[in-house]
Design a protein around this motif. Structure first.
Motif, PDB file in Angstrom:
ATOM      1  N   ALA A 358       2.159 -12.015   2.408  1.00  0.00           N
ATOM      2  CA  ALA A 358       2.826 -12.291   3.678  1.00  0.00           C
ATOM      3  C   ALA A 358       2.215 -11.470   4.800  1.00  0.00           C
ATOM      4  O   ALA A 358       2.316 -11.831   5.973  1.00  0.00           O
ATOM      5  N   ASN A 359       1.601 -10.355   4.434  1.00  0.00           N
ATOM      6  CA  ASN A 359       0.934  -9.475   5.396  1.00  0.00           C
ATOM      7  C   ASN A 359      -0.317  -8.937   4.725  1.00  0.00           C
ATOM      8  O   ASN A 359      -0.259  -8.539   3.558  1.00  0.00           O
ATOM      9  N   VAL A 360      -1.440  -8.921   5.427  1.00  0.00           N
ATOM     10  CA  VAL A 360      -2.679  -8.475   4.794  1.00  0.00           C
ATOM     11  C   VAL A 360      -2.674  -6.972   4.537  1.00  0.00           C
ATOM     12  O   VAL A 360      -3.468  -6.480   3.728  1.00  0.00           O
ATOM     13  N   GLU A 361      -1.801  -6.243   5.204  1.00  0.00           N
ATOM     14  CA  GLU A 361      -1.674  -4.803   4.965  1.00  0.00           C
ATOM     15  C   GLU A 361      -0.454  -4.553   4.086  1.00  0.00           C
ATOM     16  O   GLU A 361       0.507  -5.324   4.107  1.00  0.00           O
ATOM     17  N   PRO A 362      -0.467  -3.475   3.304  1.00  0.00           N
ATOM     18  CA  PRO A 362       0.690  -3.194   2.446  1.00  0.00           C
ATOM     19  C   PRO A 362       1.945  -2.900   3.254  1.00  0.00           C
ATOM     20  O   PRO A 362       1.882  -2.313   4.335  1.00  0.00           O
ATOM     21  N   THR A 363       3.081  -3.323   2.716  1.00  0.00           N
ATOM     22  CA  THR A 363       4.365  -3.018   3.344  1.00  0.00           C
ATOM     23  C   THR A 363       4.628  -1.523   3.316  1.00  0.00           C
ATOM     24  O   THR A 363       5.144  -0.945   4.273  1.00  0.00           O
ATOM     25  N   ILE A 364       4.282  -0.898   2.201  1.00  0.00           N
ATOM     26  CA  ILE A 364       4.384   0.554   2.062  1.00  0.00           C
ATOM     27  C   ILE A 364       3.034   1.056   1.566  1.00  0.00           C
ATOM     28  O   ILE A 364       2.630   0.762   0.441  1.00  0.00           O
ATOM     29  N   PRO A 365       2.280   1.796   2.393  1.00  0.00           N
ATOM     30  CA  PRO A 365       0.999   2.343   1.954  1.00  0.00           C
ATOM     31  C   PRO A 365       1.177   3.699   1.281  1.00  0.00           C
ATOM     32  O   PRO A 365       2.284   4.257   1.249  1.00  0.00           O
ATOM     33  N   CYS A 366       0.101   4.241   0.743  1.00  0.00           N
ATOM     34  CA  CYS A 366       0.127   5.561   0.112  1.00  0.00           C
ATOM     35  C   CYS A 366      -0.906   6.440   0.813  1.00  0.00           C
ATOM     36  O   CYS A 366      -2.027   5.996   1.075  1.00  0.00           O
ATOM     37  N   TYR A 367      -0.536   7.688   1.079  1.00  0.00           N
ATOM     38  CA  TYR A 367      -1.418   8.598   1.808  1.00  0.00           C
ATOM     39  C   TYR A 367      -1.845   9.800   0.963  1.00  0.00           C
ATOM     40  O   TYR A 367      -2.330  10.791   1.511  1.00  0.00           O
ATOM     41  N   ASP A 368      -1.670   9.718  -0.329  1.00  0.00           N
ATOM     42  CA  ASP A 368      -2.071  10.799  -1.230  1.00  0.00           C
ATOM     43  C   ASP A 368      -3.110  10.298  -2.222  1.00  0.00           C
ATOM     44  O   ASP A 368      -3.272   9.098  -2.430  1.00  0.00           O
ATOM     45  N   ILE A 369      -3.796  11.239  -2.855  1.00  0.00           N
ATOM     46  CA  ILE A 369      -4.698  10.890  -3.955  1.00  0.00           C
ATOM     47  C   ILE A 369      -3.929  10.985  -5.270  1.00  0.00           C
ATOM     48  O   ILE A 369      -3.756   9.989  -5.973  1.00  0.00           O
ATOM     49  N   ARG A 370      -3.467  12.173  -5.572  1.00  0.00           N
ATOM     50  CA  ARG A 370      -2.775  12.399  -6.837  1.00  0.00           C
ATOM     51  C   ARG A 370      -1.299  12.049  -6.716  1.00  0.00           C
ATOM     52  O   ARG A 370      -0.670  12.288  -5.703  1.00  0.00           O
ATOM     53  N   GLY A 371      -0.749  11.480  -7.758  1.00  0.00           N
ATOM     54  CA  GLY A 371       0.677  11.177  -7.776  1.00  0.00           C
ATOM     55  C   GLY A 371       0.945   9.748  -8.179  1.00  0.00           C
ATOM     56  O   GLY A 371       0.130   9.104  -8.837  1.00  0.00           O
ATOM     57  N   ARG A 372       2.066   9.242  -7.741  1.00  0.00           N
ATOM     58  CA  ARG A 372       2.505   7.910  -8.156  1.00  0.00           C
ATOM     59  C   ARG A 372       1.706   6.792  -7.506  1.00  0.00           C
ATOM     60  O   ARG A 372       1.653   5.684  -8.023  1.00  0.00           O
ATOM     61  N   GLY A 373       1.107   7.063  -6.366  1.00  0.00           N
ATOM     62  CA  GLY A 373       0.284   6.056  -5.703  1.00  0.00           C
ATOM     63  C   GLY A 373       1.026   4.766  -5.416  1.00  0.00           C
ATOM     64  O   GLY A 373       0.456   3.681  -5.561  1.00  0.00           O
ATOM     65  N   VAL A 374       2.277   4.858  -4.979  1.00  0.00           N
ATOM     66  CA  VAL A 374       3.080   3.655  -4.755  1.00  0.00           C
ATOM     67  C   VAL A 374       2.549   2.884  -3.550  1.00  0.00           C
ATOM     68  O   VAL A 374       2.431   3.424  -2.447  1.00  0.00           O
ATOM     69  N   VAL A 375       2.207   1.625  -3.776  1.00  0.00           N
ATOM     70  CA  VAL A 375       1.794   0.710  -2.706  1.00  0.00           C
ATOM     71  C   VAL A 375       2.592  -0.577  -2.901  1.00  0.00           C
ATOM     72  O   VAL A 375       2.596  -1.147  -3.991  1.00  0.00           O
ATOM     73  N   CYS A 376       3.274  -1.015  -1.840  1.00  0.00           N
ATOM     74  CA  CYS A 376       4.107  -2.212  -1.936  1.00  0.00           C
ATOM     75  C   CYS A 376       3.546  -3.329  -1.057  1.00  0.00           C
ATOM     76  O   CYS A 376       3.028  -3.069   0.038  1.00  0.00           O
ATOM     77  N   TRP A 377       3.686  -4.561  -1.565  1.00  0.00           N
ATOM     78  CA  TRP A 377       3.177  -5.737  -0.871  1.00  0.00           C
ATOM     79  C   TRP A 377       4.291  -6.773  -0.729  1.00  0.00           C
ATOM     80  O   TRP A 377       5.038  -7.004  -1.682  1.00  0.00           O
ATOM     81  N   THR A 378       4.400  -7.374   0.436  1.00  0.00           N
ATOM     82  CA  THR A 378       5.311  -8.498   0.623  1.00  0.00           C
ATOM     83  C   THR A 378       4.525  -9.778   0.363  1.00  0.00           C
ATOM     84  O   THR A 378       3.466  -9.987   0.957  1.00  0.00           O
ATOM     85  N   VAL A 379       5.047 -10.608  -0.548  1.00  0.00           N
ATOM     86  CA  VAL A 379       4.321 -11.814  -0.957  1.00  0.00           C
ATOM     87  C   VAL A 379       5.237 -13.027  -0.844  1.00  0.00           C
ATOM     88  O   VAL A 379       6.459 -12.902  -0.731  1.00  0.00           O
ATOM     89  N   VAL A 380       4.620 -14.204  -0.899  1.00  0.00           N
ATOM     90  CA  VAL A 380       5.364 -15.458  -0.852  1.00  0.00           C
ATOM     91  C   VAL A 380       5.043 -16.258  -2.112  1.00  0.00           C
ATOM     92  O   VAL A 380       3.875 -16.473  -2.440  1.00  0.00           O
ATOM     93  N   ASP A 381       6.092 -16.676  -2.814  1.00  0.00           N
ATOM     94  CA  ASP A 381       5.922 -17.504  -4.000  1.00  0.00           C
ATOM     95  C   ASP A 381       5.408 -18.880  -3.576  1.00  0.00           C
ATOM     96  O   ASP A 381       6.065 -19.569  -2.789  1.00  0.00           O
TER      97      ASP A 381
END
Length: 797
Positions: A358-381
């Motif tokens: 739905a957006n070419v950029e992640p809804t939630i980006p990650c700004y760390d190297i080490r860790g959970r590295g959570v990146v979220c994307w909004t998508v359309v079925d």
């Protein structure tokens, strides 16, 4: 598909749920979840009194959770976008301890990579004919005392170009791979806030393909469109491994940020006589000792590494299940491919589905190297047209996988619902070439596992609210969701702005706000001896004061439901101090910036002071921009939590055996705590819905006649707080239209409303030394239901 809750529970003679043992289960062909042994838990039959169940869960927690999981350390920052020197200090802590492989292990790791790209025979053929390799050595300057790095740039660029050109398959579906000397080209950085920071890798490989886009114009090369980089050193400079690592880490962090589908980043430091391989992933960093570049064995390894880092996106560490359509160097659309829900696979449908981004950029980006590295994307079925949220993360291998908690939360109000999960996508131990056995080649290594969750949400964080009623309803339902999870014996432990989602438009109560981000959750019956040894990496500005202070306590308290309730007040604070009531973002108040910049202990002290203040700072703008329903709620919520802090602070330095009963007594009041907090929200929501809500009374225009003749004009004493709150308006606009005079009743009400406040000075100090002008909300009720008396002056004792 197996369900975590198992068969319907039976009720014991005491009216408590019986225990059921559930064996390991899997949604993935890869072999199930990491660290998921058989486990027992209580089901919650509907016939049981819910308050009793909540009390029993709190009792279980107090019996099993006695100590705290270690929190990742934080250092003081001077700005929200730290410059390179300060960023290196932050990365040094984030990546500790770096793993330097032994000479043998390093050579084994480096030489094991990318054999599919070049055979020994083809490499030897190249070395025998290439102009860049003569007489058993690369055509590079020899070592001498005065050798400078600049002497290596041109021959290395020529050498790297020759390798890529020779081995690149003519029919390969690759875009441009261009080796460029970039030691004088500034690559712009990307941070959560605007930044003008730049850095300059020595040599970069510019790439075209489905994962690369041009940097902001007029730049033609940057971290968003390089597939790898090479750093150049000379052996006579004597750089330490730590200096080399931190310089590399600056560049690598930006690659992770600007290429959000990165799984890992590998890069080389090259000198005139050797090279060193650095491997960065969500477990941190490992690197080899220097490996000779000239002799044939080292040259073979070097060539394979250059090819692996420069040619194919997957080999270089990019997740090719996420792809973009690139037009004129820009991402214009994209897709994400993942596993379908297990129910559909069992019906014989194809296992994979490709969603549209739905957006070419992640809804939630990650700004760390080490860790959970959570990146979220909004998508359309593509089949239903439904908007969904995809959550990619790297969970710690010795924690229960997030999907296990989501499976247990199936059907719970206030918690996002899982549609599908692809588990064990990849492990950092395998990326690093470790064996699949339980032993690790290094005691400091902590394995992480890639997981992809598809969630039934359109991905809107609570910060996308549009009205006070939408905000409060979402927070209220999320707190109820937290309680429901607790009744399922799950403690969330990571309440943040991005982990509270708005419900879909028109959502019913219970679905107006939802919790996500359960990867840091624990089962409240967890054996503390089995707690994860990796840092608990969470967002600091939402952590409770006690959790932030745990490093300074002799016997740290376990993170409990009260710490999460405190996190909710910081979410509310963040919103009210950084947005207006319509959801329009504004410059964040200094309080929030201070929490972001301070180290853990100083942030904790600031939060304790904030919770203890019975007033809202006028310069924050909260009083002008938010109705009384919200400001009253914030004040009462803070007052409740300040009393909780006071009680827990008294227990923190007592030995567990001494504080045990007092702590049990506090934690077992969970039912009362949730009822009180939810009641605050219900009262505020009812006030809004009744139509009786209003903004705080405005500060009237200055009245020169009412000012004491001995008082200096406000403009000549900017630090002074006026004795008469009606005599000045700190928010006055010189171009504003004059207002009609206020009635006597309104003036009297306003006089009683606005208060002065100072935490630092007693009443006998002169006015010029007082703190910021603040206002007091309506009288607050404490957790006992009695009105509290707000102190307008002097520090709390």
């Amino acid at each position: 598909m197996s369900a975590l809750d198992g068969p319907p529970g039976q009720t014991s003679s005491r009216g408590l749920p019986t225990q059921h043992t559930v064996t390991s289960w899997s949604l993935d062909d890869g072999g199930g979840h990491p660290q998921t042994p058989p486990r027992s838990y209580a089901t919650v039959p509907t016939s049981i009194d819910r308050d009793e169940v909540l009390t029993q869960c709190a009792k279980t927690f107090s019996q099993h959770q006695l100590t705290a999981t270690p929190i990742a350390p934080r250092i003081t920052k001077t700005r929200l976008d730290p410059q390179v020197a300060e960023q290196k200090k932050i990365l040094k802590i984030e990546l500790e301890p770096p793993i330097e492989l032994s000479a043998d292990d390093g050579k084994s790791f480096a030489s094991s990579l990318y054999h599919h790209l070049a055979s020994d025979e083809k490499i030897d053929e190249f070395l025998g004919t290439a102009k860049v390799y003569k007489n058993g050595r690369w055509v590079l300057p020899r070592t001498y005392v005065g050798l400078k790095e600049a002497k290596l740039y041109a021959p290395l660029v020529t050498l790297l170009k020759a390798i890529i050109q020779y081995f690149r398959e003519s029919g390969a579906a690759l875009g441009i791979r261009e080796v460029i000397d970039t030691n004088v080209k500034s690559f712009p950085h990307k941070e959560p806030v605007f930044t003008s920071n730049v850095s300059r890798p020595d040599i970069s490989v510019k790439a075209e393909g489905s994962s690369f886009r041009l940097p902001p114009p007029p730049k033609q090369i940057g971290y968003s469109n390089i597939i790898t980089f090479f750093e150049v050193k000379v052996s006579n400079r004597g750089w330490s491994p730590q200096e080399e690592l931190l310089q590399m880490a600056i560049y690598v962090r930006q690659i992770f940020i600007q290429q959000p589908n990165r799984r890992f980043v590998r890069a080389l430091i090259i000198t005139e006589c050797n090279f060193r391989l650095f491997h960065f992933d969500r477990s941190g960093v490992q690197f080899t000792q220097p490996i000779g570049i000239h002799h044939k064995k080292g040259a073979r390894t070097f060539i394979r590494l250059v090819l692996g880092l420069s040619l194919h996106e997957s080999d270089a560490g990019l997740d090719t299940s996420i792809r973009w359509k690139i037009v004129n160097g820009k991402k214009v659309s994209g897709t994400l491919t993942t596993r379908k829900p297990i129910e559909e696979i069992q019906k014989g449908k194809r296992a994979m589905i490709t969603y549209n981004l739905a957006n070419v950029e992640p809804t939630i980006p990650c700004y760390d190297i080490r860790g959970r590295g959570v990146v979220c994307w909004t998508v359309v079925d593509p089949e239903s047209g439904k908007t969904l949220l995809v959550r990619d993360l790297w969970g710690s291998a010795d924690r229960l996988s997030e999907d296990i908690y989501l499976e247990r939360a199936k059907g719970l109000p206030g918690t996002v619902q899982m549609i599908s999960c692809k588990c064990n996508r990849e492990r950092t131990r395998n990326i690093r070439g470790f064996s699949s056995s339980n032993s690790s080649p290094h005691q400091d290594f902590r394995d992480r596992v890639a997981i992809r969750l598809v969630l039934d949400s359109d991905g809107r964080s609570i910060k996308n609210f549009k009205s006070p009623i939408e905000l409060l309803c979402a927070l209220r339902d999320a707190i109820e969701g937290h309680k429901e999870l607790y009744m399922k014996k799950i403690l969330h432990r990571d309440i943040t702005l991005d982990n509270i989602l708005l419900g879909k438009p028109g959502a019913q109560p219970g679905k107006r706000g939802m919790l996500t981000g359960l990867d840091m959750a624990i089962l409240i019956k967890r054996n503390v001896a089995n707690a994860c040894k990796d840092w608990k990496t969470t967002t600091g500005i939402y952590q409770s004061a006690i959790v932030l202070k745990n490093g300074g306590f002799l016997h740290p308290l376990a993170h409990d439901h009260l710490d999460d309730l405190e996190s909710f007040v910081y979410v509310l604070t963040h919103i009210m101090y950084a947005y207006d009531q319509t959801g329009a973002e504004r410059s964040p108040f200094g309080l929030l910036v201070g929490w972001e910049l301070k180290d853990s202990l100083n942030e904790a002290e600031s939060k304790v002071s904030y919770l203890g203040r019975a007033l809202v700072e006028i310069e924050s703008g909260v009083g002008e921009l938010w109705p009384l329903s919200c400001t009253d709620l914030l004040m009462e919520f803070k007052d409740f939590l300040h009393e909780i802090y006071r009680q827990k602070r008294g227990l923190a330095n007592k030995a567990p055996q001494i504080r045990k009963e007092a702590l049990k007594k506090l934690v077992r009041k969970a039912d009362e705590h949730y009822k009180f907090v939810v009641g605050l929200f219900d009262k505020a929501i009812e006030k809004i819905e009744s139509g009786n809500d209003r903004m705080a009374p405005p500060i009237p225009e200055p009245d020169p006649d009412a000012r004491s003749s001995s008082m200096e004009p406000a403009s000549s004493s900017p630090g002074r707080v006026q004795e008469d709150p009606l005599s000045s308006d700190p928010f006055a606009d010189s171009e504003s239209v004059s207002q009609p005079p206020l009635s006597a009743a309104v003036q009297e009400e306003t006089r009683n409303f606005w208060k002065r406040f100072s935490e630092e000075y007693p009443d006998d100090q002169p006015p010029a030394k007082r703190g910021p002008l603040v206002f007091e909300a309506a009288p607050r009720a404490t957790s006992s239901g009695k009105p509290s008396k707000a102190k307008s002056r002097g520090p709390r004792k």
